[in-house]
Design a protein around this motif. Structure first.
Motif, PDB file in Angstrom:
ATOM      1  N   THR A   1       0.836  -1.200   0.000  1.00 58.54           N
ATOM      2  CA  THR A   1       0.000   0.000   0.000  1.00 58.54           C
ATOM      3  C   THR A   1       0.873   1.253   0.000  1.00 58.54           C
ATOM      4  OG1 THR A   1      -1.768  -1.152   1.151  1.00 58.54           O
ATOM      5  CG2 THR A   1      -1.823   1.247   1.232  1.00 58.54           C
ATOM      6  N   GLU A   2       1.911   1.242   0.794  1.00 58.14           N
ATOM      7  CA  GLU A   2       2.823   2.382   0.849  1.00 58.14           C
ATOM      8  C   GLU A   2       3.484   2.611  -0.514  1.00 58.14           C
ATOM      9  OE1 GLU A   2       6.750   2.520   3.161  1.00 58.14           O
ATOM     10  OE2 GLU A   2       5.276   3.359   4.549  1.00 58.14           O
ATOM     11  N   ASN A   3       3.914   1.526  -1.165  1.00 58.05           N
ATOM     12  CA  ASN A   3       4.519   1.633  -2.498  1.00 58.05           C
ATOM     13  C   ASN A   3       3.528   2.207  -3.498  1.00 58.05           C
ATOM     14  OD1 ASN A   3       6.862   0.495  -1.500  1.00 58.05           O
ATOM     15  ND2 ASN A   3       6.466  -1.531  -2.341  1.00 58.05           N
ATOM     16  N   ARG A   4       2.281   1.711  -3.470  1.00 62.90           N
ATOM     17  CA  ARG A   4       1.255   2.218  -4.388  1.00 62.90           C
ATOM     18  C   ARG A   4       1.017   3.699  -4.153  1.00 62.90           C
ATOM     19  NH1 ARG A   4      -1.392  -2.497  -3.168  1.00 62.90           N
ATOM     20  NH2 ARG A   4      -2.721  -1.482  -1.638  1.00 62.90           N
ATOM     21  N   ARG A   5       0.852   4.089  -2.908  1.00 63.44           N
ATOM     22  CA  ARG A   5       0.596   5.492  -2.589  1.00 63.44           C
ATOM     23  C   ARG A   5       1.733   6.388  -3.078  1.00 63.44           C
ATOM     24  NH1 ARG A   5      -3.400   6.816   0.978  1.00 63.44           N
ATOM     25  NH2 ARG A   5      -4.437   5.079   2.006  1.00 63.44           N
ATOM     26  N   PHE A   6       2.961   5.943  -2.827  1.00 61.79           N
ATOM     27  CA  PHE A   6       4.132   6.712  -3.236  1.00 61.79           C
ATOM     28  C   PHE A   6       4.178   6.866  -4.754  1.00 61.79           C
ATOM     29  CE2 PHE A   6       8.499   6.809  -4.788  1.00 61.79           C
ATOM     30  CZ  PHE A   6       8.953   7.977  -4.191  1.00 61.79           C
ATOM     31  N   VAL A   7       4.044   5.759  -5.461  1.00 62.69           N
ATOM     32  CA  VAL A   7       4.138   5.789  -6.929  1.00 62.69           C
ATOM     33  C   VAL A   7       3.019   6.638  -7.525  1.00 62.69           C
ATOM     34  CG1 VAL A   7       4.011   4.372  -9.019  1.00 62.69           C
ATOM     35  CG2 VAL A   7       5.409   3.639  -7.105  1.00 62.69           C
ATOM     36  N   TRP A   8       1.812   6.507  -6.972  1.00 62.13           N
ATOM     37  CA  TRP A   8       0.692   7.293  -7.483  1.00 62.13           C
ATOM     38  C   TRP A   8       0.931   8.783  -7.248  1.00 62.13           C
ATOM     39  CZ3 TRP A   8      -3.032   6.811 -10.811  1.00 62.13           C
ATOM     40  CH2 TRP A   8      -4.033   7.793 -10.851  1.00 62.13           C
TER      41      TRP A   8
ATOM     42  N   LYS B   1       8.847   4.397 -21.048  1.00 63.61           N
ATOM     43  CA  LYS B   1      10.008   5.301 -21.038  1.00 63.61           C
ATOM     44  C   LYS B   1       9.707   6.565 -20.233  1.00 63.61           C
ATOM     45  CE  LYS B   1      13.944   7.055 -22.975  1.00 63.61           C
ATOM     46  NZ  LYS B   1      14.530   7.746 -21.829  1.00 63.61           N
ATOM     47  N   GLN B   2       8.513   7.138 -20.418  1.00 64.01           N
ATOM     48  CA  GLN B   2       8.134   8.338 -19.668  1.00 64.01           C
ATOM     49  C   GLN B   2       8.091   8.031 -18.171  1.00 64.01           C
ATOM     50  OE1 GLN B   2       4.525   8.977 -21.993  1.00 64.01           O
ATOM     51  NE2 GLN B   2       5.226  11.059 -22.441  1.00 64.01           N
ATOM     52  N   PHE B   3       7.528   6.873 -17.821  1.00 61.33           N
ATOM     53  CA  PHE B   3       7.467   6.468 -16.420  1.00 61.33           C
ATOM     54  C   PHE B   3       8.878   6.327 -15.854  1.00 61.33           C
ATOM     55  CE2 PHE B   3       7.729   3.196 -13.160  1.00 61.33           C
ATOM     56  CZ  PHE B   3       6.856   3.701 -12.207  1.00 61.33           C
TER      57      PHE B   3
ATOM     58  N   ASP C   1      13.176   7.896 -12.333  1.00 62.13           N
ATOM     59  CA  ASP C   1      14.594   8.142 -12.074  1.00 62.13           C
ATOM     60  C   ASP C   1      14.816   9.494 -11.399  1.00 62.13           C
ATOM     61  OD1 ASP C   1      15.051   5.681 -13.219  1.00 62.13           O
ATOM     62  OD2 ASP C   1      15.840   6.480 -15.109  1.00 62.13           O
ATOM     63  N   VAL C   2      14.099  10.516 -11.857  1.00 60.24           N
ATOM     64  CA  VAL C   2      14.223  11.856 -11.273  1.00 60.24           C
ATOM     65  C   VAL C   2      13.751  11.828  -9.813  1.00 60.24           C
ATOM     66  CG1 VAL C   2      13.282  14.208 -11.349  1.00 60.24           C
ATOM     67  CG2 VAL C   2      14.039  13.097 -13.458  1.00 60.24           C
ATOM     68  N   ILE C   3      12.601  11.234  -9.572  1.00 63.54           N
ATOM     69  CA  ILE C   3      12.032  11.184  -8.218  1.00 63.54           C
ATOM     70  C   ILE C   3      12.919  10.357  -7.286  1.00 63.54           C
ATOM     71  CG2 ILE C   3      10.060  10.379  -6.826  1.00 63.54           C
ATOM     72  CD1 ILE C   3       9.514  12.947  -8.479  1.00 63.54           C
TER      73      ILE C   3
ATOM     74  N   ILE D   1      16.027   7.116  -3.070  1.00 66.60           N
ATOM     75  CA  ILE D   1      15.527   5.746  -2.894  1.00 66.60           C
ATOM     76  C   ILE D   1      15.874   4.921  -4.131  1.00 66.60           C
ATOM     77  CG2 ILE D   1      13.613   6.389  -1.358  1.00 66.60           C
ATOM     78  CD1 ILE D   1      11.770   6.103  -3.813  1.00 66.60           C
ATOM     79  N   THR D   2      15.836   3.608  -3.983  1.00 69.87           N
ATOM     80  CA  THR D   2      16.152   2.734  -5.117  1.00 69.87           C
ATOM     81  C   THR D   2      14.960   2.677  -6.071  1.00 69.87           C
ATOM     82  OG1 THR D   2      15.272   0.698  -4.146  1.00 69.87           O
ATOM     83  CG2 THR D   2      17.565   1.291  -3.596  1.00 69.87           C
ATOM     84  N   ILE D   3      15.202   2.215  -7.279  1.00 70.85           N
ATOM     85  CA  ILE D   3      14.121   2.133  -8.265  1.00 70.85           C
ATOM     86  C   ILE D   3      13.201   0.941  -7.996  1.00 70.85           C
ATOM     87  CG2 ILE D   3      15.422   3.322 -10.064  1.00 70.85           C
ATOM     88  CD1 ILE D   3      15.793   0.541 -11.404  1.00 70.85           C
ATOM     89  N   HIS D   4      13.545   0.091  -7.052  1.00 70.76           N
ATOM     90  CA  HIS D   4      12.724  -1.090  -6.778  1.00 70.76           C
ATOM     91  C   HIS D   4      11.368  -0.724  -6.190  1.00 70.76           C
ATOM     92  CE1 HIS D   4      16.069  -3.555  -7.860  1.00 70.76           C
ATOM     93  NE2 HIS D   4      16.840  -2.959  -6.955  1.00 70.76           N
ATOM     94  N   VAL D   5      11.321   0.282  -5.335  1.00 69.28           N
ATOM     95  CA  VAL D   5      10.059   0.697  -4.714  1.00 69.28           C
ATOM     96  C   VAL D   5       9.044   1.125  -5.777  1.00 69.28           C
ATOM     97  CG1 VAL D   5       8.971   2.410  -3.192  1.00 69.28           C
ATOM     98  CG2 VAL D   5      11.087   1.269  -2.489  1.00 69.28           C
ATOM     99  N   PRO D   6       9.402   2.037  -6.683  1.00 67.13           N
ATOM    100  CA  PRO D   6       8.432   2.432  -7.704  1.00 67.13           C
ATOM    101  C   PRO D   6       8.060   1.310  -8.665  1.00 67.13           C
ATOM    102  CG  PRO D   6      10.236   4.006  -7.620  1.00 67.13           C
ATOM    103  CD  PRO D   6      10.589   2.870  -6.718  1.00 67.13           C
ATOM    104  N   SER D   7       8.966   0.408  -8.930  1.00 64.89           N
ATOM    105  CA  SER D   7       8.653  -0.698  -9.839  1.00 64.89           C
ATOM    106  C   SER D   7       7.579  -1.591  -9.238  1.00 64.89           C
ATOM    107  CB  SER D   7       9.912  -1.515 -10.134  1.00 64.89           C
ATOM    108  OG  SER D   7      10.872  -0.704 -10.761  1.00 64.89           O
ATOM    109  N   ARG D   8       7.739  -1.917  -7.959  1.00 60.31           N
ATOM    110  CA  ARG D   8       6.725  -2.734  -7.282  1.00 60.31           C
ATOM    111  C   ARG D   8       5.412  -1.969  -7.175  1.00 60.31           C
ATOM    112  NH1 ARG D   8      11.239  -4.244  -3.779  1.00 60.31           N
ATOM    113  NH2 ARG D   8      10.544  -2.604  -2.385  1.00 60.31           N
ATOM    114  N   GLY D   9       5.502  -0.665  -6.935  1.00 58.51           N
ATOM    115  CA  GLY D   9       4.298   0.155  -6.810  1.00 58.51           C
ATOM    116  C   GLY D   9       3.498   0.223  -8.094  1.00 58.51           C
ATOM    117  N   LEU D  10       4.169   0.298  -9.231  1.00 58.79           N
ATOM    118  CA  LEU D  10       3.486   0.341 -10.523  1.00 58.79           C
ATOM    119  C   LEU D  10       2.723  -0.958 -10.765  1.00 58.79           C
ATOM    120  CD1 LEU D  10       2.952   1.967 -13.130  1.00 58.79           C
ATOM    121  CD2 LEU D  10       4.958   0.848 -14.109  1.00 58.79           C
TER     122      LEU D  10
END
Length: 106
Positions: free
Chosen positions: A12-19, A38-40, A45-47, A53-62
Motif C-alpha cells: 500500500t505504501e509503495n502504491r501510494r508513493f508511486v501514485w 520510457k516516460q514512467f 529516475d528523477v524522483i 531511494i532505489t528504483i525497486h520501490v516504484p517498480s513494485r508500486g506500478l
C-alpha cells in the motif's frame, strides 16, 4: 525492537508513493490519459534521485497499481482508469484514496 511492516502495508505504501509522486504528476505533465514505459522510467529516475531511494520501490508500486485496476497496461503504454479522466481534464489533485475509491465504485 523495531518491527517490520507487513507485506500488505508495504504494498500500500509503495502504491501510494508511486501514485502521488510519479504517476499522477506524470499524467498531468503529459496531459493525457496514457504514458509510455520510457516516460514512467524517466520520471521515476528523477524522483528516486530526489528522494534518495532505489528504483525497486516504484517498480513494485506500478505493478501493484495495475493489480488494483487503477492503471491498465497495453504493450508499453500505461493508462489510467476511465473514471479518473475527469480529474485529469480538470488538472485536479487526485490522491491515492480518491483514485482507489473511484475505481472501486460500481
Amino acid at each position: 525492537m523495531l518491527s517490520e511492516k507487513g507485506k500488505y502495508a508495504s504494498a500500500t505504501e509503495n502504491r501510494r508513493f508511486v501514485w502521488a509522486e510519479i504517476v499522477w504528476p506524470l499524467i498531468l505533465e503529459v496531459n493525457d490519459v496514457a504514458f509510455s514505459l520510457k516516460q514512467f522510467q524517466d520520471k521515476r529516475d528523477v524522483i528516486c534521485k530526489e528522494k534518495n531511494i532505489t528504483i525497486h520501490v516504484p517498480s513494485r508500486g506500478l505493478v501493484s497499481l495495475m493489480q488494483k485496476g487503477i492503471i491498465r497496461k497495453e504493450g508499453n503504454i500505461y493508462s489510467i482508469h476511465y473514471k479518473l479522466i475527469p480529474y485529469m481534464r480538470l488538472k485536479a489533485t487526485c490522491d491515492y484514496a480518491t483514485a482507489i475509491h473511484e475505481v472501486r465504485l460500481k
